[in-house]
Motif scaffolding. Sequence first.
Motif, PDB file in Angstrom:
ATOM      1  N   ILE A 154       0.796  -1.331   0.200  1.00  0.00           N
ATOM      2  CA  ILE A 154       0.221  -0.076   0.049  1.00  0.00           C
ATOM      3  C   ILE A 154       0.899   1.303   0.140  1.00  0.00           C
ATOM      4  N   THR A 155       1.906   1.303   0.790  1.00  0.00           N
ATOM      5  CA  THR A 155       2.813   2.382   1.015  1.00  0.00           C
ATOM      6  C   THR A 155       3.492   2.684  -0.362  1.00  0.00           C
ATOM      7  N   ARG A 156       3.924   1.582  -0.971  1.00  0.00           N
ATOM      8  CA  ARG A 156       4.580   1.826  -2.349  1.00  0.00           C
ATOM      9  C   ARG A 156       3.601   2.552  -3.354  1.00  0.00           C
ATOM     10  N   ALA A 157       2.241   1.752  -3.495  1.00  0.00           N
ATOM     11  CA  ALA A 157       1.444   2.384  -4.057  1.00  0.00           C
ATOM     12  C   ALA A 157       0.955   3.773  -4.056  1.00  0.00           C
ATOM     13  N   LEU A 158       0.794   4.218  -2.926  1.00  0.00           N
ATOM     14  CA  LEU A 158       0.260   5.662  -2.600  1.00  0.00           C
ATOM     15  C   LEU A 158       1.638   6.580  -2.622  1.00  0.00           C
ATOM     16  N   VAL A 159       2.878   5.954  -2.514  1.00  0.00           N
ATOM     17  CA  VAL A 159       4.021   6.986  -2.682  1.00  0.00           C
ATOM     18  C   VAL A 159       4.203   7.149  -4.205  1.00  0.00           C
ATOM     19  N   LYS A 160       3.936   6.217  -5.008  1.00  0.00           N
ATOM     20  CA  LYS A 160       4.182   6.138  -6.513  1.00  0.00           C
ATOM     21  C   LYS A 160       2.946   7.167  -6.948  1.00  0.00           C
ATOM     22  N   LYS A 161       1.789   7.167  -6.471  1.00  0.00           N
ATOM     23  CA  LYS A 161       0.745   7.747  -6.951  1.00  0.00           C
ATOM     24  C   LYS A 161       1.005   9.426  -6.425  1.00  0.00           C
ATOM     25  N   LYS A 162       1.730   9.567  -5.167  1.00  0.00           N
ATOM     26  CA  LYS A 162       1.824  11.035  -4.639  1.00  0.00           C
ATOM     27  C   LYS A 162       2.768  11.590  -5.614  1.00  0.00           C
ATOM     28  N   TRP A 163       3.774  10.719  -6.020  1.00  0.00           N
ATOM     29  CA  TRP A 163       4.895  11.404  -6.700  1.00  0.00           C
ATOM     30  C   TRP A 163       4.612  11.504  -8.276  1.00  0.00           C
ATOM     31  N   ALA A 164       3.581  10.620  -8.678  1.00  0.00           N
ATOM     32  CA  ALA A 164       3.208  10.967 -10.068  1.00  0.00           C
ATOM     33  C   ALA A 164       1.902  12.375 -10.306  1.00  0.00           C
ATOM     34  N   GLU A 165       1.432  12.447  -9.257  1.00  0.00           N
ATOM     35  CA  GLU A 165       0.589  13.515  -8.841  1.00  0.00           C
ATOM     36  C   GLU A 165       1.346  14.882  -8.988  1.00  0.00           C
ATOM     37  N   LYS A 166       2.439  14.955  -8.206  1.00  0.00           N
ATOM     38  CA  LYS A 166       3.282  16.021  -8.125  1.00  0.00           C
ATOM     39  C   LYS A 166       4.116  16.420  -9.334  1.00  0.00           C
ATOM     40  N   LYS A 167       4.436  15.158 -10.138  1.00  0.00           N
ATOM     41  CA  LYS A 167       4.971  15.442 -11.529  1.00  0.00           C
ATOM     42  C   LYS A 167       4.120  16.085 -12.323  1.00  0.00           C
ATOM     43  N   GLU A 168       2.949  15.566 -12.302  1.00  0.00           N
ATOM     44  CA  GLU A 168       1.817  15.952 -12.971  1.00  0.00           C
ATOM     45  C   GLU A 168       1.696  17.743 -12.758  1.00  0.00           C
ATOM     46  N   ARG A 169       1.428  17.878 -11.412  1.00  0.00           N
ATOM     47  CA  ARG A 169       1.231  19.534 -11.113  1.00  0.00           C
ATOM     48  C   ARG A 169       2.519  20.185 -11.490  1.00  0.00           C
ATOM     49  N   GLU A 170       3.636  19.781 -11.355  1.00  0.00           N
ATOM     50  CA  GLU A 170       4.980  20.292 -11.841  1.00  0.00           C
ATOM     51  C   GLU A 170       4.603  20.778 -13.389  1.00  0.00           C
ATOM     52  N   VAL A 171       4.221  19.788 -14.169  1.00  0.00           N
ATOM     53  CA  VAL A 171       4.234  19.879 -15.733  1.00  0.00           C
ATOM     54  C   VAL A 171       3.155  20.776 -16.027  1.00  0.00           C
ATOM     55  N   GLN A 172       2.068  20.762 -15.191  1.00  0.00           N
ATOM     56  CA  GLN A 172       0.776  21.597 -15.510  1.00  0.00           C
ATOM     57  C   GLN A 172       1.150  23.251 -15.202  1.00  0.00           C
ATOM     58  N   ALA A 173       1.990  23.333 -14.107  1.00  0.00           N
ATOM     59  CA  ALA A 173       2.650  24.498 -13.598  1.00  0.00           C
ATOM     60  C   ALA A 173       3.503  25.092 -14.545  1.00  0.00           C
ATOM     61  N   SER A 174       4.500  24.437 -15.059  1.00  0.00           N
ATOM     62  CA  SER A 174       5.337  24.903 -16.331  1.00  0.00           C
ATOM     63  C   SER A 174       4.539  25.220 -17.425  1.00  0.00           C
ATOM     64  N   THR A 175       3.572  24.403 -17.773  1.00  0.00           N
ATOM     65  CA  THR A 175       2.767  24.529 -19.031  1.00  0.00           C
ATOM     66  C   THR A 175       1.995  25.868 -18.932  1.00  0.00           C
ATOM     67  N   GLN A 176       1.431  26.206 -17.482  1.00  0.00           N
ATOM     68  CA  GLN A 176       0.844  27.395 -17.375  1.00  0.00           C
ATOM     69  C   GLN A 176       1.812  28.602 -17.410  1.00  0.00           C
TER      70      GLN A 176
END
Length: 179
Positions: A154-176
Motif C-alpha cells: 500500500i505504501t509503495r502504491a500511495l508513494v508512487k501515486k503521490k509522486w506521479a501527481e506531484k510530477k503532473e502538477r509540476e508539468v501543469q505549472a510549467s505549461t501555465q
Amino acid sequence: MVDALSILSAIGSLGALASVISVAYWLGKKFSEIDAKFKLIDERFKRIDERFERLGNAFTSYQEFLIEFLSREGVIKSGDKELLINEARRVMRLALANPMTKEELEKLREYLDKSEKDELTPEEADEFLELARKFAWEYGNRPEAWKLHIYATITRALVKKKWAEKKEREVQASTQKQQ
C-alpha cells in the motif's frame, strides 16, 4: 573321536558363518532398497517444495498487484495506514529469530517510521516492499508478516501515486507559466 568332533565343529562353524553371511547379504540388499526408496521420496519432496515456492511467488505477486491497484484507485486511503502500522510494529518483534541482517531490519524499521510521516521516495518505497517481502517469506506462517507485506505494498502504491501527481502538477505549472 577327537578328529570327528573337530570335523563336526568345523562344519558347524562354517554353517554358522554361512548363515551370518547370508543374513548380512540379505540385510545389505534390504538397506539398499530402503535407501533407494528414500532417494525417491527426497526427489518428490524437492518437487513439492518447488511447487510451493512458485505458489508463494504467485500469491505475493497477486497480492501486491491487488493492493497497489486498490490504493491507486482510492479504495485504500492513506489514512487507513495507522491500523497497518500498528500491526507492522507488532510483527517487528519476530525479528529476533529472523535470518535477515541487522541492517535490513533497521532499514525496515526506518522505512516504517518514514512511511508514517509520508517521507518515502519511490526508490525507498520499492526497497521497503522488498524487505517486507523477505520478511513475509521468512514468517509466512504468521498473519502479521503478511500484514506488513500488505502495508508495504500500500505504501509503495500511495508513494508512487503521490509522486506521479506531484510530477503532473509540476508539468501543469510549467505549461501555465509558458502560456
